[in-house]
Design a protein around this motif. Sequence first.
Motif, PDB file in Angstrom:
ATOM      1  N   ILE A  26       3.341  11.330  -0.068  1.00  0.00           N
ATOM      2  CA  ILE A  26       1.904  10.799  -0.189  1.00  0.00           C
ATOM      3  C   ILE A  26       2.025   9.088   0.341  1.00  0.00           C
ATOM      4  CG2 ILE A  26      -0.661  10.800  -0.503  1.00  0.00           C
ATOM      5  CD1 ILE A  26      -0.402  12.893  -1.548  1.00  0.00           C
ATOM      6  N   LYS A  27       1.878   8.199   0.971  1.00  0.00           N
ATOM      7  CA  LYS A  27       2.014   6.904   0.978  1.00  0.00           C
ATOM      8  C   LYS A  27       0.819   6.064   1.056  1.00  0.00           C
ATOM      9  CE  LYS A  27       3.225   3.546   2.540  1.00  0.00           C
ATOM     10  NZ  LYS A  27       4.547   2.455   1.901  1.00  0.00           N
ATOM     11  N   SER A  63      -3.773   4.164  -5.768  1.00  0.00           N
ATOM     12  CA  SER A  63      -2.679   3.548  -5.895  1.00  0.00           C
ATOM     13  C   SER A  63      -3.199   2.177  -6.897  1.00  0.00           C
ATOM     14  CB  SER A  63      -2.703   2.648  -4.068  1.00  0.00           C
ATOM     15  OG  SER A  63      -1.659   1.490  -4.068  1.00  0.00           O
ATOM     16  N   ASN A  64      -4.302   1.986  -7.324  1.00  0.00           N
ATOM     17  CA  ASN A  64      -4.612   0.479  -8.098  1.00  0.00           C
ATOM     18  C   ASN A  64      -4.497   1.084  -9.600  1.00  0.00           C
ATOM     19  OD1 ASN A  64      -5.781  -0.141  -5.407  1.00  0.00           O
ATOM     20  ND2 ASN A  64      -7.895  -0.318  -6.123  1.00  0.00           N
ATOM     21  N   TYR A  70       2.081   1.184 -13.784  1.00  0.00           N
ATOM     22  CA  TYR A  70       3.925   1.052 -14.336  1.00  0.00           C
ATOM     23  C   TYR A  70       4.255   0.482 -12.622  1.00  0.00           C
ATOM     24  CZ  TYR A  70       8.296   2.677 -15.670  1.00  0.00           C
ATOM     25  OH  TYR A  70       9.694   2.428 -16.343  1.00  0.00           O
ATOM     26  N   GLY A  71       3.242  -0.066 -11.914  1.00  0.00           N
ATOM     27  CA  GLY A  71       3.931  -0.802 -10.989  1.00  0.00           C
ATOM     28  C   GLY A  71       5.047  -1.780 -11.244  1.00  0.00           C
ATOM     29  N   ILE A  72       5.847  -2.669  -9.425  1.00  0.00           N
ATOM     30  CA  ILE A  72       5.766  -3.760  -9.641  1.00  0.00           C
ATOM     31  C   ILE A  72       5.125  -5.114  -9.254  1.00  0.00           C
ATOM     32  CG2 ILE A  72       8.043  -4.244  -7.912  1.00  0.00           C
ATOM     33  CD1 ILE A  72       8.866  -1.772  -7.793  1.00  0.00           C
ATOM     34  N   LYS A 107       8.703   1.128  -6.005  1.00  0.00           N
ATOM     35  CA  LYS A 107       9.355   0.521  -5.413  1.00  0.00           C
ATOM     36  C   LYS A 107       8.337   0.644  -3.559  1.00  0.00           C
ATOM     37  CE  LYS A 107      13.772   0.102  -7.311  1.00  0.00           C
ATOM     38  NZ  LYS A 107      15.116   0.268  -7.816  1.00  0.00           N
ATOM     39  N   GLU A 108       8.137   1.739  -3.262  1.00  0.00           N
ATOM     40  CA  GLU A 108       8.007   3.100  -2.031  1.00  0.00           C
ATOM     41  C   GLU A 108       6.397   3.047  -1.658  1.00  0.00           C
ATOM     42  OE1 GLU A 108      10.269   2.859   0.318  1.00  0.00           O
ATOM     43  OE2 GLU A 108      11.876   2.073  -0.458  1.00  0.00           O
ATOM     44  N   ASN A 109       5.996   2.569  -3.150  1.00  0.00           N
ATOM     45  CA  ASN A 109       4.618   3.220  -3.295  1.00  0.00           C
ATOM     46  C   ASN A 109       3.872   3.872  -2.303  1.00  0.00           C
ATOM     47  OD1 ASN A 109       1.951   2.031  -4.308  1.00  0.00           O
ATOM     48  ND2 ASN A 109       1.324   0.735  -2.465  1.00  0.00           N
TER      49      ASN A 109
END
Length: 213
Positions: A26-27, A63-64, A70-72, A107-109
């Motif tokens: 899932i993008k 996504s948010n 733990y996002g970059i 990294k790829e979200n």
Amino acid sequence: MKKIFLSILILFFLINISFAQDTDVIKLPAPQMEIGKPLMQALKLRASTRSFDTTKLSLQHLSNLLWAAYGINRPESGKRTVPSAMNWQEYDVYVVLSKGAYLYDAKENVLKLITKGDIREYCGVQDFVKTAPLNLVYVANFSRVTRVNEEDKLLFVAADCGFIAQNVYLYCASEGLACVVRGMINKEKLPEALKLNSNQKIILAQTVGYPKN
């Protein structure tokens, strides 16, 4: 006529294969950086909630939320929105939805499918866990934890998990979502469903959703 029919059949088959493959990943949309309440207001509103609406979260919310957790935030170094002892980055965040369990790839979200089907009931013992739209599972990979003794490993890994959970709390407070962090899970079935190896240990889970009216 037969050739045309065969061509259509092949095309239909290829489309279906492509669609099936796409559902395994899932993008996520890019996280929104210009939203939310000021920090002090979010801290004032931060709270644990155990009553959730069953409405699914949008991919944008997801996504948010995951980026906050733990996002970059520094792409040049690969460092994240939370501190990490010795930059181990030992955590994997699993996203458990009604349709399956996914691994968050910062990294790829994207979300990568781990297990199809609804395994939310394994994420906790309380009834709300089974029906809330989202359970996050924080898994420490101890193969990444090096250069310290066993006692310090546990201390640092626990602290790192707390940072992730608190970021989720603050995002939820800022965006009007409900959440609660929990330690009680199905210790036999959840690791098996997430296909964890011997180096991976579930530390905490966190339920997220809209507050129930």
